[in-house]
Every structure is written in structure tokens, then in C-alpha cells.
Design a protein around this motif. Structure first.
Motif, PDB file in Angstrom:
ATOM      1  N   PHE A 413      -9.536  58.721 -77.888  1.00  0.00           N
ATOM      2  CA  PHE A 413     -10.237  59.800 -78.608  1.00  0.00           C
ATOM      3  C   PHE A 413     -11.518  60.201 -77.878  1.00  0.00           C
ATOM      4  O   PHE A 413     -11.859  61.378 -77.806  1.00  0.00           O
ATOM      5  CB  PHE A 413     -10.593  59.359 -80.032  1.00  0.00           C
ATOM      6  CG  PHE A 413      -9.440  59.333 -80.994  1.00  0.00           C
ATOM      7  CD1 PHE A 413      -8.160  59.697 -80.593  1.00  0.00           C
ATOM      8  CD2 PHE A 413      -9.633  58.925 -82.311  1.00  0.00           C
ATOM      9  CE1 PHE A 413      -7.098  59.665 -81.496  1.00  0.00           C
ATOM     10  CE2 PHE A 413      -8.581  58.897 -83.215  1.00  0.00           C
ATOM     11  CZ  PHE A 413      -7.314  59.265 -82.804  1.00  0.00           C
ATOM     12  N   LEU A 414     -12.241  59.207 -77.379  1.00  0.00           N
ATOM     13  CA  LEU A 414     -13.538  59.475 -76.766  1.00  0.00           C
ATOM     14  C   LEU A 414     -13.402  60.313 -75.492  1.00  0.00           C
ATOM     15  O   LEU A 414     -14.377  60.879 -75.002  1.00  0.00           O
ATOM     16  CB  LEU A 414     -14.274  58.163 -76.473  1.00  0.00           C
ATOM     17  CG  LEU A 414     -14.680  57.365 -77.723  1.00  0.00           C
ATOM     18  CD1 LEU A 414     -15.276  56.022 -77.354  1.00  0.00           C
ATOM     19  CD2 LEU A 414     -15.642  58.158 -78.600  1.00  0.00           C
ATOM     20  N   ARG A 415     -12.180  60.384 -74.935  1.00  0.00           N
ATOM     21  CA  ARG A 415     -11.933  61.244 -73.761  1.00  0.00           C
ATOM     22  C   ARG A 415     -11.369  62.607 -74.173  1.00  0.00           C
ATOM     23  O   ARG A 415     -10.978  63.402 -73.324  1.00  0.00           O
ATOM     24  CB  ARG A 415     -10.966  60.544 -72.801  1.00  0.00           C
ATOM     25  CG  ARG A 415     -11.526  59.263 -72.215  1.00  0.00           C
ATOM     26  CD  ARG A 415     -10.661  58.726 -71.097  1.00  0.00           C
ATOM     27  NE  ARG A 415      -9.383  58.195 -71.587  1.00  0.00           N
ATOM     28  CZ  ARG A 415      -9.194  56.953 -72.012  1.00  0.00           C
ATOM     29  NH1 ARG A 415     -10.206  56.098 -72.013  1.00  0.00           N
ATOM     30  NH2 ARG A 415      -8.003  56.548 -72.419  1.00  0.00           N
ATOM     31  N   GLN A 416     -11.277  62.837 -75.513  1.00  0.00           N
ATOM     32  CA  GLN A 416     -10.680  64.081 -76.011  1.00  0.00           C
ATOM     33  C   GLN A 416     -11.725  65.028 -76.615  1.00  0.00           C
ATOM     34  O   GLN A 416     -11.370  65.931 -77.361  1.00  0.00           O
ATOM     35  CB  GLN A 416      -9.629  63.738 -77.081  1.00  0.00           C
ATOM     36  CG  GLN A 416      -8.382  63.058 -76.546  1.00  0.00           C
ATOM     37  CD  GLN A 416      -7.381  64.061 -76.008  1.00  0.00           C
ATOM     38  OE1 GLN A 416      -7.180  65.116 -76.582  1.00  0.00           O
ATOM     39  NE2 GLN A 416      -6.758  63.730 -74.882  1.00  0.00           N
ATOM     40  N   ASP A 417     -12.998  64.821 -76.297  1.00  0.00           N
ATOM     41  CA  ASP A 417     -14.087  65.687 -76.758  1.00  0.00           C
ATOM     42  C   ASP A 417     -14.087  65.873 -78.276  1.00  0.00           C
ATOM     43  O   ASP A 417     -14.049  66.996 -78.774  1.00  0.00           O
ATOM     44  CB  ASP A 417     -13.985  67.046 -76.047  1.00  0.00           C
ATOM     45  CG  ASP A 417     -15.172  67.959 -76.370  1.00  0.00           C
ATOM     46  OD1 ASP A 417     -16.271  67.412 -76.633  1.00  0.00           O
ATOM     47  OD2 ASP A 417     -14.979  69.185 -76.426  1.00  0.00           O
ATOM     48  N   PRO A 418     -14.156  64.747 -79.050  1.00  0.00           N
ATOM     49  CA  PRO A 418     -14.116  64.889 -80.514  1.00  0.00           C
ATOM     50  C   PRO A 418     -15.498  65.134 -81.108  1.00  0.00           C
ATOM     51  O   PRO A 418     -16.518  64.779 -80.513  1.00  0.00           O
ATOM     52  CB  PRO A 418     -13.592  63.525 -80.973  1.00  0.00           C
ATOM     53  CG  PRO A 418     -14.152  62.577 -79.949  1.00  0.00           C
ATOM     54  CD  PRO A 418     -14.221  63.339 -78.641  1.00  0.00           C
TER      55      PRO A 418
END
Length: 596
Positions: A413-418
Motif C-alpha cells: 500500500f505504501l508504494r501505491q500513493d495512499p
């Protein structure tokens, strides 16, 4: 018995010695009683056998065709016992049970039935052939699948211990009539089923009575507003229970012989392996159900568990129409709702919702992310399992078996620009650590924990290995919650309680003398329970600077609780008292779910 019966029949010239020898040879080869074999071979009639046995043992004989037996009497003896001993209960007068028997000399049968029923047994003789027909007739699966709903005195049904559900006893035939055509073509699987290489079990599970019974159970659960269906096999019985408003009710006792077919049918619908009975399995059933003149799409989350006497199946009903996404209607006190909304509208930090299974945590979190769901916001959730599909939100199903756990999903998630992350549950140090780091680096993190109240959540995080300074700086708010049953609006009546009892619950002496308490009388709308629907109790602990300082110096949950109450926190018990004041729930419900 055989020798005496044969001798008497020969002596009375009803039977020839040659016929007796043939019958005895046939008996040795095929088993069974002599009288039954004589009738089968056509040497004598049923009536002759019963007349001779009646004279021989001094026990009256009867013709079962002339009797219509009360279903309540039939229920005194299970089918397995009736078949084992070739007996049938005929009538009950006081403490005496009249028992039809093919062999009145079977003292073991009479002793067993006397012990099982607690009644004195009075035997009468019937022919074995007519007895077998009667057993099949009265215990027939097409007539005797009953809704086991025993009415308590006063028309109510038991609540709290989960034994009874209000209503009359219904047979499957009546159930089919009530439900109409929807049991046939009105209920369909959305997805096609795969071929299962277990021809015998599959054939059994596809037979019309089994399919109709499963359909009837699913539709009936939906109509009663059940949240879960429990299908439970035991040594001598097979039962179905519904969880309605958080309480389990016994609703159906199908014949034991339908156990494998019914469970296999559910497993096939959920695309599970019907040949695997030794390991737990999880699946999902997606159905379109036509009920009350309209079509609805429903998901059932299916879980199987191997038990001593077969697989227990639990179906969780996921009904979008019952998902309450308006936070103002969940049961928050106004000041608690303001704190919760303030916390979820912050740009970063952590909001934790705690409580036991079935306390409405998922509903609260879904309500929160639905309120935050805007085109400019990227919301990502990791759930096990994903209960409801919410448009505009990226939902990930956890799959532990392939390594996709909460921690792995969070890292991705942290690499998915949340902007906002929802973690279904914080179970271990690794997940907690990543979630807290995400909260400290500009993300709003929502998650759940299993703790008893809001202050003890702090201790739980530190017991997992999280440093106090990380907990103090990352957590914005902790909310504990429970669900209690609402008093039915249609039959609510005033029910005064002694002031002493109200003081013990938590009311002040002055308020205890003035307050009005209510309960449900029990009506058709609430199935005689006095309750319909549920509402939440909420304990919202907002992090203040003083609470953060206490966490940093290692204060106990008790000290944190005391300080939070000083700062205006409404406890679970106080939230319950507020619902009692407003006539929404009963004292019994609040006491059942909270501690003072």
C-alpha cells in the motif's frame, strides 16, 4: 420367541411342519424375525401373527391403519431408536406411554425407552410389516422436517440462551407453501459451479428435497433478519440455528440421514472440495434471491469445520441493504460522534476501533471510509475477508496461504500513493509496526483490535512490542464498542424496575426513582422476543496531551481510564444507561454487554 411362535402356529394347524422348516431356513439365511419372514413367504397373514402373539404374551394387539398419531408423541422417540427396536410411540396419557412393538418380549427396548422418555411403557403388539410402514410414514423426511420452535408460556420465545424461537411448528411442506415459487427458479447461483468428481455425494446433494431444503433455509434466514446460519451435526441429531440480533435460536431439525447431502450441497454452492472432510475450508456463495416480490443479490461467507460427527457449516449473511453507512444512525452519543468525526478527518494518525467479534467494528469502519470517500482521496483496504464491495475504494483480500498477509499488503500500500489505509485487524507486532509508521508518515490509518475497552488498547499495543513514544505520537483516537438489542417499537410497554436495581446498574439514587424503563411485550413483528434490531454502545477515547504524557511514563490502563473519564469520555456502561433513559434498550441488555 421364534420356536414358541412356530410351535403354536403348527399346533393350531395354521402352518404345516414343512412350511415352518422352510421359514426357519429362510430366517437363517436372510435374518429377521420368524413372523415377518412367514408373512413375507406368504404362509400366514399379518393379522394371524399378531393374534397368536397377543394370546401368547397376554398383550393386546392393534391395527396401526386405524390410528392417527400425534406428531408431538412421535417426537418422544428418535427415528434411529424406533428402527433399532421396531417400536412406535402411539399415545401418551399422563406418565404412561403406549408403545407399539413387534416383539413385546424385548425388555431392553422397553428399559431404554423408559430411561430416554422418563415415562412408564405400556406395550401393544403390531405386525412388523405394518410397523415398518408406519415408521416410514411418521418419520418421513418429506413430512417431518420441522421448524423446532417451542413456544414458551406467554407466547414469547427464549432469549439469551439460544434455545427457542417463537412461532408454530412447521413441516417442510408448509414451509414450501409459505415461500412459494421462489424456492424453485427464484433462487439462482450467480456464478456457475465447477464439476466435482464425487458422483455419489453430488448426486445426493442435487436431489430435489435437499436443494429445496437448502433454498428454504437461506430464504427463511433472510426473512427473519438472521446474520448467521449454523448447520451442526451431532451423534443423534442434526440441527440448524439462526443468529438473530446477536442471539442464537434453534429453528430446524432435519433428519440425520440428510446430513451429508445437505452439507455437500452447501459446499458445492460455495465451490469447496466436497471430498475433503478433514480440514477446515472457507468459501463464498453469491445468490440472487427473489423474496417478497423483489429480487435481491446476497453474499454468504461459508466456513466449514470438521467435528466429531461431521462437518459444521457456518454461513455469514452479507446483506448490503442492512449495512448502515450513516454514522448518525449507529447509536453514537452526540459528543462521542463529534470526537470520532474529528479524528477521521485529520490528515494523518491512527484511529482504532476495538471490541469482540460481532460488535459492529466493520460497519463502523465502512461508515468512516464511506464518509471519507471522495474523488481526490485514494483509499486502500486490506481485509480478511472483504465483506462488502464499496465503489471507489481499493479493497484487497488477504490470502495467508500465499503469503499475502496484513503486513505484506501494508508494505505494498505504501508504494501505491495512499491517503487513507484501512487494515482489517492488527494481529501481530509486524502489522502494528508498519501501521504506526504509516500513521507517522502522513497517512490516516484505520484498524481494529480485540480488546475489552478503549484504555486497555494502549497496553495491548505495548505488549505487542510497540514503543510507548510511537503509540503516544501516532494514535489519534481509540473507540470501543458493543451491540445491544433494541426494544421492539410495535410492542414496547413501560416496565418499572426497583430503584435498588437501577442504582446497582449505575444510575444515581435520584435518577433511579424518576426514570421510566421499558421492555417489549413480544409480538408478530419481533417473533415474540420483544427485541427488533440492534444499536451500538460507544466508548470514545480521544488522545489529549495529558493522556500522551501518561502513556510516555508507562501509566496503567486504569490510570488512563480515570484520566479519560475526567476529560469527558463516555464509558460503554454510560452509553448503555443513555440508551435505557431514551427507552431504546433494556437494563438486561446493557448488563449483558458492559461492566460498571
Amino acid at each position: 420367541m421364534s420356536a414358541k411362535l412356530g410351535e403354536i402356529l403348527v399346533r393350531e394347524k395354521i402352518l404345516t411342519p414343512q412350511q415352518l422348516r422352510e421359514a426357519l431356513d429362510y430366517q437363517r439365511e436372510h435374518g429377521g424375525r420368524l413372523g415377518y419372514n412367514l408373512v413375507k413367504l406368504g404362509f400366514v397373514s399379518d393379522d394371524m401373527i399378531t393374534a397368536v402373539l397377543s394370546r401368547l404374551y397376554g398383550v393386546p394387539s392393534i391395527n396401526l391403519d386405524l390410528f392417527e398419531i400425534d406428531p408431538q408423541v412421535i417426537k418422544l422417540i428418535p427415528r434411529e431408536v424406533a428402527e433399532k427396536y421396531s417400536v412406535l410411540p402411539l399415545s401418551r396419557v399422563g406418565a404412561t406411554l403406549t408403545l407399539a412393538m413387534a416383539d413385546p418380549t424385548n425388555v431392553f427396548a422397553m428399559d431404554d425407552i423408559k430411561f430416554m422418555t422418563g415415562l412408564n411403557v405400556e406395550p401393544v403388539i403390531v405386525s412388523e410389516a405394518s410397523l415398518q410402514e408406519a415408521i416410514e410414514k411418521y418419520y418421513s423426511s418429506s413430512r417431518e422436517i420441522e421448524l423446532a420452535e417451542r413456544i414458551e408460556p406467554g407466547g414469547g420465545r427464549a432469549n439469551g440462551n439460544g434455545h427457542n424461537a417463537g412461532g408454530d411448528l412447521l413441516s417442510l411442506d408448509q414451509l414450501n407453501i409459505d415461500l412459494g415459487e421462489e424456492l424453485g427458479e427464484g433462487l439462482e447461483l450467480v456464478q456457475e459451479e465447477d464439476e466435482i468428481d464425487m458422483s455419489n455425494l453430488e448426486r445426493m446433494s442435487e436431489e430435489a428435497p435437499v436443494v429445496r431444503l437448502v433454498n428454504a433455509i437461506l430464504v427463511d434466514a433472510l426473512r427473519r433478519g438472521a446474520s448467521d446460519i449454523h448447520v451442526e451435526p451431532y451423534e443423534k441429531e442434526f440441527r440448524v440455528r439462526f443468529r438473530i440480533d446477536g442471539v442464537l435460536y434453534d429453528v430446524l431439525h432435519p433428519p440425520l440421514k440428510l446430513r451429508d447431502a445437505l452439507i455437500s450441497r452447501l459446499k458445492i454452492m460455495a465451490k469447496l472440495d466436497i471430498s475433503e472432510k478433514r480440514l477446515p475450508q472457507d468459501g463464498r456463495i453469491k445468490l440472487k434471491i427473489k423474496a417478497d416480490g423483489r429480487s435481491r443479490e446476497l453474499d454468504f461467507r461459508v466456513s466449514t469445520l470438521p467435528t466429531l460427527f461431521g462437518e459444521k457449516v457456518v454461513l455469514r449473511i452479507l446483506d448490503k441493504e442492512r449495512l448502515m453507512l450513516d454514522m448518525t444512525k449507529l447509536g453514537f452519543e452526540p459528543e462521542s460522534l463529534v470526537k470520532f468525526q474529528r479524528a477521521i478527518n485529520k490528515p494523518y494518525g491512527m484511529v482504532l476501533v476495538t471490541g469482540p467479534t460481532g460488535s459492529g467494528k466493520t460497519n463502523t469502519l465502512y461508515s468512516a471510509i464511506q464518509a471519507l470517500n471522495k474523488p481526490e482521496t485514494n483509499i486502500m483496504t486490506a481485509e480478511d475477508p472483504v465483506e462488502f464491495n464499496l465503489p471507489g475504494i481499493n479493497q484487497v483480500q488477504i490470502k495467508e496461504q500465499i503469503g499475502l498477509n496484513f503486513a505484506a499488503a501494508l508494505r505494498a500500500f505504501l508504494r501505491q500513493d495512499p491517503n487513507i489505509i484501512l487494515v482489517g485487524e492488527i494481529r501481530d507486532f509486524e502489522t502494528a509496526e508498519i501501521a504506526i509508521k504509516a500513521a507517522l508518515t502522513g497517512h490516516l490509518v484505520l484498524s481494529t483490535l480485540h480488546t475489552n475497552d478503549a484504555p486497555s488498547t494502549i497496553s495491548r499495543l505495548m505488549n505487542m512490542g510497540i514503543e510507548p513514544f510511537l503509540v503516544a505520537t501516532s494514535v489519534n483516537l481509540i473507540q470501543a464498542q458493543r451491540l445491544v438489542r433494541r426494544i421492539c417499537e410495535d410492542c414496547r410497554v413501560e416496565c418499572p424496575m426497583p430503584p435498588e436495581a437501577l442504582i446497582e446498574v449505575g444510575f444515581s439514587p435520584e435518577e433511579a426513582r424518576q426514570i421510566k424503563t421499558y421492555k417489549g411485550r413480544g409480538c408478530r413483528a419481533c417473533n415474540g422476543t420483544g427485541y427488533r434490531g440492534r444499536i451500538g454502545l460507544y466508548e470514545v477515547m480521544e488522545m489529549t496531551d495529558e493522556l500522551r504524557e501518561l502513556i510516555l511514563v508507562g501509566a496503567s490502563a486504569l490510570e488512563l481510564r480515570r484520566k479519560a473519564i475526567e476529560d469527558g469520555m463516555i464509558t460503554l456502561r454510560e452509553s448503555g444507561l443513555h440508551k435505557i433513559r431514551n427507552g431504546i434498550t433494556t437494563v438486561e441488555e446493557v448488563v449483558r454487554e458492559t461492566v460498571a
